[in-house]
Motif scaffolding. Structure first.
Motif, short mmCIF file in Angstrom:
data_model
loop_
_atom_site.label_atom_id
_atom_site.label_comp_id
_atom_site.label_asym_id
_atom_site.label_seq_id
_atom_site.Cartn_x
_atom_site.Cartn_y
_atom_site.Cartn_z
N TYR A 75 0.83 -1.19 0.00
CA TYR A 75 0.00 0.00 0.00
C TYR A 75 0.88 1.26 0.00
O TYR A 75 0.96 1.98 0.98
CB TYR A 75 -0.91 0.00 1.22
N LEU A 76 1.51 1.51 -1.12
CA LEU A 76 2.36 2.69 -1.23
C LEU A 76 1.53 3.94 -1.51
O LEU A 76 1.89 5.03 -1.11
CB LEU A 76 3.39 2.51 -2.33
N GLY A 77 0.42 3.78 -2.23
CA GLY A 77 -0.40 4.92 -2.59
C GLY A 77 0.23 5.73 -3.72
O GLY A 77 1.36 5.48 -4.15
N HIS A 78 -0.52 6.72 -4.21
CA HIS A 78 -0.04 7.57 -5.30
C HIS A 78 -0.87 8.85 -5.30
O HIS A 78 -2.01 8.86 -4.81
CB HIS A 78 -0.17 6.85 -6.64
N SER A 79 -0.30 9.91 -5.83
CA SER A 79 -1.03 11.18 -5.91
C SER A 79 -0.63 11.94 -7.16
O SER A 79 0.44 11.71 -7.74
CB SER A 79 -0.76 12.03 -4.66
N GLY A 80 -1.51 12.84 -7.56
CA GLY A 80 -1.26 13.70 -8.71
C GLY A 80 -2.10 14.96 -8.55
O GLY A 80 -2.90 15.07 -7.63
N ILE A 81 -1.92 15.90 -9.46
CA ILE A 81 -2.70 17.13 -9.42
C ILE A 81 -3.38 17.34 -10.76
O ILE A 81 -2.76 17.13 -11.82
CB ILE A 81 -1.81 18.35 -9.03
N VAL A 82 -4.65 17.69 -10.71
CA VAL A 82 -5.42 17.86 -11.94
C VAL A 82 -4.89 19.06 -12.72
O VAL A 82 -4.74 20.16 -12.17
CB VAL A 82 -6.92 18.06 -11.62
N ASP A 128 0.03 24.73 -12.46
CA ASP A 128 0.95 25.32 -13.45
C ASP A 128 2.40 25.19 -12.98
O ASP A 128 3.29 24.89 -13.78
CB ASP A 128 0.61 26.79 -13.68
N ARG A 129 2.62 25.41 -11.69
CA ARG A 129 3.98 25.27 -11.16
C ARG A 129 4.45 23.82 -11.26
O ARG A 129 5.62 23.55 -11.56
CB ARG A 129 4.02 25.74 -9.70
N ALA A 130 3.53 22.88 -11.02
CA ALA A 130 3.87 21.47 -11.17
C ALA A 130 4.25 21.14 -12.61
O ALA A 130 5.15 20.32 -12.86
CB ALA A 130 2.71 20.59 -10.71
N TYR A 152 9.15 12.67 -5.62
CA TYR A 152 8.22 11.54 -5.62
C TYR A 152 6.81 12.13 -5.60
O TYR A 152 6.64 13.35 -5.47
CB TYR A 152 8.48 10.56 -4.48
N CYS A 153 5.80 11.31 -5.74
CA CYS A 153 4.47 11.82 -6.07
C CYS A 153 3.92 12.82 -5.06
O CYS A 153 3.56 13.95 -5.43
CB CYS A 153 3.50 10.66 -6.29
N SER A 154 3.83 12.43 -3.80
CA SER A 154 3.26 13.34 -2.80
C SER A 154 4.20 14.48 -2.47
O SER A 154 3.76 15.58 -2.08
CB SER A 154 2.89 12.56 -1.53
N HIS A 155 5.49 14.26 -2.63
CA HIS A 155 6.50 15.31 -2.46
C HIS A 155 6.26 16.44 -3.46
O HIS A 155 6.35 17.63 -3.13
CB HIS A 155 7.89 14.68 -2.63
N LEU A 156 5.93 16.07 -4.70
CA LEU A 156 5.65 17.06 -5.74
C LEU A 156 4.47 17.95 -5.34
O LEU A 156 4.55 19.18 -5.43
CB LEU A 156 5.36 16.36 -7.07
N ILE A 157 3.38 17.33 -4.91
CA ILE A 157 2.19 18.08 -4.54
C ILE A 157 2.49 18.99 -3.34
O ILE A 157 2.15 20.17 -3.33
CB ILE A 157 1.03 17.13 -4.19
#
Length: 201
Positions: A75-82, A128-130, A152-157
């Protein structure tokens, strides 16, 4: 109102040493169960009877999180931004890249959250910054949150919102004596975001 307690077990695998367990407590009105409007699948919606809350996010700057298992292992999970109604910005093992905004189809469990205290325009500016980070490599040193040369994913957000607005989405739930890091589910569980969508099978 009847409280519904959902246990979510999250495992962060960091060099095989760290396991973190979180509890997510959510409340729902028993009177509202079954009364929400059923949306067509292509709209990413549904009723809370089937584990849906809200309408699938397409607004720029909304954060998407899944706690699905990585390759059915952990269960590592993942995230992104719309970024748009069809695209998101995320960091995978190949680095920061553009992905499809179709998690309501491709993920078993999805959470959509917005950062509190910001306008839609300000959240869009974080997206936009992402986008300016596209092509940067994946950050394998999870506790090096100060770097902006890899993510990494959540670090980016996390980095986009703290750098632009000073809003810290790190709850310290995953921090250790060695250093700080942020798990994707902290973006959902923390006090600085609001849940606007949930899909849970």
């Amino acid at each position: 109102m009847k409280n519904m307690f959902n246990k979510i077990t999250l495992i962060i695998v960091l060099f095989g040493l760290i396991a973190v367990d979180f509890s997510l407590v959510s409340a729902a009105s028993e009177d509202n169960i079954g009364l929400s409007v059923v949306l067509p699948p292509e709209d990413g919606g549904g009723t809370n009877v089937f584990g849906y809350i809200g309408i699938y996010p397409t607004i720029k700057g909304t954060i998407l999180v899944t706690d699905d298992k990585y390759k059915d292992i952990a269960y590592l999970g993942h995230s992104g931004i719309v970024y748009s109604s069809t695209k998101i910005i995320e960091s995978n093992l190949g680095g920061v890249e553009i992905g499809n905004n179709d998690w309501y189809i491709t993920k078993n469990q999805v959470y959509g959250v917005t950062v509190n205290g910001l306008t839609n325009a300000q959240r869009a500016a974080a997206a936009d910054r992402a986008s300016l980070q596209l092509g940067k490599p994946y950050n394998l040193l999870f506790m090096n949150m100060n770097t902006r040369s890899s993510f990494y994913c959540s670090h980016l957000i996390w980095a986009m919102f703290i750098d632009l607005y000073g809003i810290d989405l790190n709850t310290e739930m995953a921090d250790t004596d060695i250093g700080a890091m942020i798990h994707p589910m902290e973006l959902v569980l923390g006090p600085n975001t609001t849940l606007v969508y949930q899909k849970k099978r």
